[in-house]
Structure formats: structure tokens, C-alpha cells
Design an enzyme around this catalytic site. Sequence first.
Site, short mmCIF file in Angstrom:
data_model
loop_
_atom_site.label_atom_id
_atom_site.label_comp_id
_atom_site.label_asym_id
_atom_site.label_seq_id
_atom_site.Cartn_x
_atom_site.Cartn_y
_atom_site.Cartn_z
N MET A 1 10.60 23.98 3.35
CA MET A 1 9.77 23.50 2.32
C MET A 1 10.92 22.74 1.35
SD MET A 1 7.26 24.41 -0.51
CE MET A 1 5.71 24.95 0.90
N ARG B 1 -10.70 -0.09 15.07
CA ARG B 1 -10.35 0.60 13.88
C ARG B 1 -11.24 -0.03 12.50
NH1 ARG B 1 -4.33 0.66 10.93
NH2 ARG B 1 -4.97 -1.42 10.61
N LYS C 1 0.77 -1.19 -0.11
CA LYS C 1 -0.21 -0.03 0.08
C LYS C 1 1.03 1.24 -0.17
CE LYS C 1 -0.45 -0.20 4.96
NZ LYS C 1 -1.06 -0.07 6.27
N TYR D 1 14.12 29.66 9.64
CA TYR D 1 13.29 30.47 9.86
C TYR D 1 12.86 30.44 11.18
CZ TYR D 1 10.82 30.25 5.04
OH TYR D 1 10.81 30.39 3.75
#
Length: 382
Positions: free
Chosen positions: A319, A149, A50, A271
Site C-alpha cells: 500500500m 457506451r 476530466k 507480502y
Amino acid sequence: MNAASHSHAERVGPGAATGGVLRVDLGALARNYRRLVAQAAGAAVAGVVKADAYGLGMDAVAPALLDAGCRTFFVAHLGEALSLRTILPGDAEIFVLNGLVPGDERLCAEAAIRPVLNSLAQLDAWGALGRSLGRALPAAIQVDSGMSRLGLAPDDVAALADDPARLCGVETVLVMSHLACADEPDHPANAAQLSAFEALAARLPQARRSLANSAGLFLGERFRFDLARPGIALYGGAPTAGRPNPMEPVVGLDARVIQLREVPAGAGIGYGFTVVAERAMRLATLSVGYADGWLRSASNRGAAFLEGRRLPIVGRVSMDSVIVDAGDAPLRAGDLVELIGGDATLDSAAAAAGTIPYEILTALGSRYERRFVSTTNLGDRP
């Protein structure tokens, strides 16, 4: 391969157009699969592919597992299963863990994909299609053994056992559940879930049973049943917390240096100026950031490596870039440094980011150059 051994020709080659190089060792993947088959001691072993094979590329990983002997595969969504069906031969068994969205039953059946039925509503819809086609359609039934779940609750299993005609149109080929705490071998939930699973499965049609994930395979014979469903262990992650990792590393990740600079004491770094240089520093900016899956939580915690030398991250992960303390490391713009590899295992990289290997792998973005290799022994890794 240590990052420092990259030649200048390689630094400016095709990979130079990307911020980093993601290396996937399909040979190690196959050996991990066979290691898990041995651990299963007679139970079949599926491959969980997956999330694009945990971010590594399902179109390369699934055929490698097939070549290693895997014939059963699990994905999360029908869309993943449809893609996988185009990669694998028709006799490969593909299960959809999240079941089906209402209305997708016919598409699933036409592609010979097997849903994991997690509710009575899903079971009823699948059975109705089977009856309309005049044949029983194969599926897995998942029971909730305590994780809360997915899967049929105990009351749902009781209702189904009291009304077996409800299964008309459904061929139950697998009964399964999922362990919540298997990576903690001494957790009492493991024994409780095993007991619950055995009791619930006994009320459902005879079929293969499946409970063990990667960690579950190492809990002992009683957890193995007929089919195990390892995921993270295939890709080199440690199946059991706090114990030596028996799996081979599959993933290597290098980041490219795009700039070097000297900064004086008192300079703010990154930052928010979460780091202010206490001394003159030599910094390297790497062309990898949280858009590439190098998590922001690694800010001021993680590191890159060069020939065993640790280059700590300083400041926040951005980023598209991250800053490391280069010290006197022999770096130039264009060089590659290691984020995951010989000096930084997948598990240690995850720990430095305060997360788990699953998140590290599945977060890796599409901007890396991917290099698939197939080593033949432990001493021949890229």
C-alpha cells in the site's frame, strides 16, 4: 533531471515530507497542445481535463491550456465542470461528457455549462428547462456510432429526426461521437464508425461535428471534422499504439528511498514471499505504493531508475511502499529514484504494469509533492 542529481539539500527539503515528487511540465503540455493544433490542420482542438486533468491537477493544467489557445474543455461530471468554471473565464466553453443526472439541469444552465446529451430523456429534460426559461439552451448531442457506451442509438436519432419539435428549447452546438479503436489505425471499426457517424449526424441539426480523440487526430483528414477532443496526448502519452510518440513527456515521478538493507540468500521478500532471494541482495524500500497509484500489477515487473540503471521491483507492491533490487547503486536513505521520466516513459511504465498510460496517470494519488514547472524547450526539462 536524473534522480541521482538531486542534492542532499533537496533530499531533506520540503519534498522529504512526502513519499515522492510528481513533476508536471506545463511548458511541454502547451507545446503538445500546439502540436495537436497543427495536426488538426484547421479543426479546433479542445482540452480534455476530466479526472482532475488525468490526475495532474486541473487548477494548473486548465489555465496552461487556456494560455496556449484552448477555449473548449471537456470533463466527465457536472461537479468537475463547476470546479472548472471557477478557474476559467466566462467565455470558455465547458462540456460535461456524461450528461446530467435528473434534477441537475438548472444548476448546469446557471453556470453556463454545456451538457453532452446522451439519451432522449436527457434531451427532453434539457429542452423542458429551456422552454421554461424562454430560451434555447446550448448543448452537445452524442450519437452512438458503434462503441455501445454513451450516446443516442440509431433508433433514437431516427425518432428525433422524425419529431424535430422535440428539440425546442435546445440549441445544438455540437454533434459528437467517440472512437473505440482509434489507437489501432488499421482496425476496421474506425472506418465503420466514421461512416455511421456521418450518417447519424446528417439527421441532426447543423452544428459543429466532433469525432477525433487523441488517436483519431492521426487517422486522417476525414476524422477531424470541426473539433477534436484529445486527452492522453496532451499529457505525453503516445496517441497511436506501436508507433513513435510525437508528444513531449509532461510527467515525471520520483520515489523516495526510505530504507536500505542487505538480505541473505533464502530471504523472503514482500507480502506472500513471491520472491525468495537466490543470492545475497541489497534492497531499497521506496515510499510509494498502490495507495499512491503505483499499481500492484507492477509487482515483480516494474522498475525504478537511477542514472539509467534499472532497479527492478522485487516482491509485491504494498500500500505504501515497494522494494527494488538496489544492487551496488549509490543510494542513501532520502534519495529519490525515478519511476517516470527520462529512463522510464509513461508508456513503458504502463506496459510494465500491464495497463495503459491513462490508468497510470489517473491513479496517481494526493500524497506526492507536486512541482509545476514550465520549460521553454526540449533540452530544459526538470
